[in-house]
Design an enzyme around this catalytic site. Structure first.
Site, PDB file in Angstrom:
ATOM      1  N   HIS A 286     -15.385  45.203   4.292  1.00  0.00           N
ATOM      2  CA  HIS A 286     -16.138  45.941   5.298  1.00  0.00           C
ATOM      3  C   HIS A 286     -17.259  45.125   5.912  1.00  0.00           C
ATOM      4  CE1 HIS A 286     -14.087  49.491   3.604  1.00  0.00           C
ATOM      5  NE2 HIS A 286     -14.174  49.906   4.836  1.00  0.00           N
ATOM      6  N   GLY A 287     -17.625  44.031   5.290  1.00  0.00           N
ATOM      7  CA  GLY A 287     -18.617  43.197   5.946  1.00  0.00           C
ATOM      8  C   GLY A 287     -19.503  42.437   5.003  1.00  0.00           C
TER       9      GLY A 287
END
Lengths: 78, 508
Positions: free
Chosen positions: B353-354
């Site tokens: 997700h990052g």
């Protein structure tokens, strides 16, 4: 054709009384055969037949018919 | 004569530099599904698609051309990276399939994985790692000026599904580069998924790629529901409430922080599932069926059940290509092997997700939930059996509530821009609750409250009801369907108070 022996191993492992297995039956159609239990089923089969699968062989298996074929091919190798 | 004068007058009114601007990449003016330019873009595509209905080749090239433009409008020159990734995965797929020796097969497979993951890691995590190194060594390495190509996590995973399935021999590579390009560039799912599998998508190109009456009805339903969820519910709650609270949680009471957390949980569902509905609907109008991503996630009775219902295309991807192989190789450790496999998988879900500690902690929470739930499975079953509660409705509702709140905790971490923000939210909820503020909030934020409620009600609508509405739309004449869609667009325009919000998942 799924053999009675393979059927029984799976039923015992999943603690099921009965289930109609066909060649096309996939794991998610069988009650209790989820991603956590999957490994227990595979290990029960390995133990009962005294065979050992390679990771990639199991990943390839899509349904009961293919699992039976994999078991048969392992038994022939032994 | 008159006509040419009228035409030249008309042309005088058009500012061509502005028209030209529409076709050039502009980071502040991107081409999202819910923009008016997208409507024009898509109608133009449907026009050509229909015009070329006799030639499948032309239809395919039409989608490829429009997809390329769509991706260029959203990411600028990064479309070159998409090209490179597409060619590399196509040729490696074919070489893996052709090579006779298993050693070379493996070498090719590992190489393509290194290239795919390498580019993903470079673009997403380089600066994150530099910051970590700087933190540990008190060093001062300069951060690199790296922009994140939009959708890279999604299209890289799509490409990887192709080479992985070829390697494990569950599919054969396609001989057609054109078909593979269509799979990779396909604009409905390129920016934020669903992460469709090559094995399910490529055979659809073999079909006639013409939408049936059912496809059209389904598309109208999905686009309407998607627009409403994304552009009405999610954007409204986000802009008018959630963003304000999460920006400075300490300025709000605990009750407002808690309400913002409930609001964000439904916001992200409406945002992402709304976007997915639109993607599915748009693809359906082109005669393609994409994978569904959501199945009423908040009625899950366990976290494992939740991941079978939330972002399904990502969770099944990780299940098939990461969790299962790990579980197999750790099988001697039995249940602890599975727990370890869960831990690694969900740590990666966080990372995917990052590059932010909040996502890592989000992953850690989910992996802990799942591992604990696996290790205590037998004990919990015995406990509920003893209380004669197993299989009862009461237990089911209890489990749904617990699961939902476990998810809510992770949603707070996920939404926070830093771990400090997340800590502040929890601090306010537990230390500064001020329950009475609730009534003030209801009067001050009535509209937000109503939208949150509508969001949850929409989420809980059973699939059977969805299907009934779909069938009704399918059975109605095409002009009624067009009218319904137009009405929904008007509603969206009316409610859209401020600028459009990009889909939350574009950033991943």
């Amino acid at each position: 054709m799924v053999s009675d022996r393979l059927k029984k191993i799976i039923l015992d492992e999943l603690k099921l009384d009965s289930f109609e297995f066909h060649d096309e039956t996939t794991a998610n159609q069988v009650p209790g055969w989820d991603s956590f239990n999957h490994i227990n089923v595979i290990m029960a089969v390995e133990k009962n037949y005294n065979i050992r699968f390679k990771g990639i062989e199991v990943l390839k298996v899509k349904n009961m018919g293919e699992l039976q074929k994999l078991v048969d091919s392992k038994l022939q190798q032994n | 004569m008159f006509n040419s004068i009228a035409l030249s007058r008309f042309l005088q009114y058009i500012d061509f530099s502005k028209v030209q601007q529409l076709f050039i990449y502009d980071p502040s003016d991107q081409l999202y599904f819910s923009t008016s330019f997208f409507l024009f873009f898509f109608l133009a595509l449907l026009f050509f698609y229909r015009m070329f209905s006799k030639s499948k080749n032309l239809k395919i090239y039409t989608i490829i051309f429009f997809s390329l433009f769509f991706y260029y409008k959203n990411s600028g020159y990064f479309f070159l990276l998409l090209f490179v990734s597409t060619f590399i995965n196509f040729y490696f797929g074919s070489w893996i399939h052709k090579s006779k020796s298993s050693g070379i097969k493996k070498l090719l497979f590992v190489s393509v994985l290194v290239i795919d993951l390498g580019s993903l890691i470079y673009f997403k995590y380089t600066n994150f790692f530099i910051q970590i190194i700087n933190g540990f060594t008190s060093g001062n390495i300069q951060l690199l000026n790296i922009l994140l190509p939009v959708g890279i996590s999604f299209y890289t995973f799509k490409a990887m599904s192709y080479v992985i399935e070829i390697f494990i021999e569950t599919m054969e590579p396609t001989n057609s580069l054109r078909d593979f390009v269509l799979y990779m560039f396909f604009f409905p799912n390129i920016l934020a998924g669903p992460i469709d599998r090559a094995v399910a998508f490529l055979p659809q190109i073999e079909g006639d790629m013409t939408p049936t009456k059912e496809d059209i009805g389904r598309a109208v339903f999905l686009i309407m529901s998607g627009l409403f969820k994304k552009a009405v519910i999610a954007d409204y709650i986000g802009l008018n409430f959630v963003d304000r609270v999460f920006q400075v949680p300490l300025r709000f009471t605990g009750v407002e922080n808690l309400l913002a957390s409930y609001a964000y949980t439904i916001q992200i569902y409406c945002d992402f599932s709304g976007y997915t509905d639109m993607a599915l609907g748009i693809a359906s109008l082109l005669g393609f069926k994409l994978m569904d991503n959501f199945n009423i996630p908040f009625i899950a009775t366990s976290i494992a059940d939740y991941w079978r219902r939330w972002h399904i295309s990502l969770s099944t991807w990780l299940l098939d290509y990461l969790f299962k192989p790990l579980q197999m190789s750790f099988r001697r450790m039995r249940i602890y092997g599975s727990a370890l496999a869960i831990f690694i998988t969900f740590l990666l879900v966080g990372f995917w997700h990052g590059a932010n500690w909040t996502f890592v902690v989000f992953g850690l929470f989910h992996s802990t939930y799942l591992a604990v739930s696996l290790l205590t499975q037998k004990f919990r079953k015995a406990f509920w059996d003893k209380l004669h509660l197993s299989g009862t409705k009461f237990l089911k509702v209890f489990q749904i509530l617990i699961t939902f709140h476990l998810v809510l905790i992770t949603a707070i971490i996920f939404r926070s821009d830093s771990l400090t923000t997340a800590r502040n939210v929890f601090h306010q909820i537990f230390r500064y609750f001020h329950g009475a503020v609730f009534f003030q909030w209801i009067t001050g934020y009535t509209q937000v409250f109503v939208f949150i409620l509508i969001g949850y009600v929409l989420h809980f609508i059973p699939k059977s009801v969805d299907n009934k509405i779909k069938n009704m739309i399918t059975a109605s004449p095409i002009y009624v369907q067009a009218l319904l869609l137009a009405l929904m667009i008007i509603v969206v325009v009316q409610v859209e108070s401020a600028q459009l919000q990009p889909v939350i998942y574009f950033n991943f």
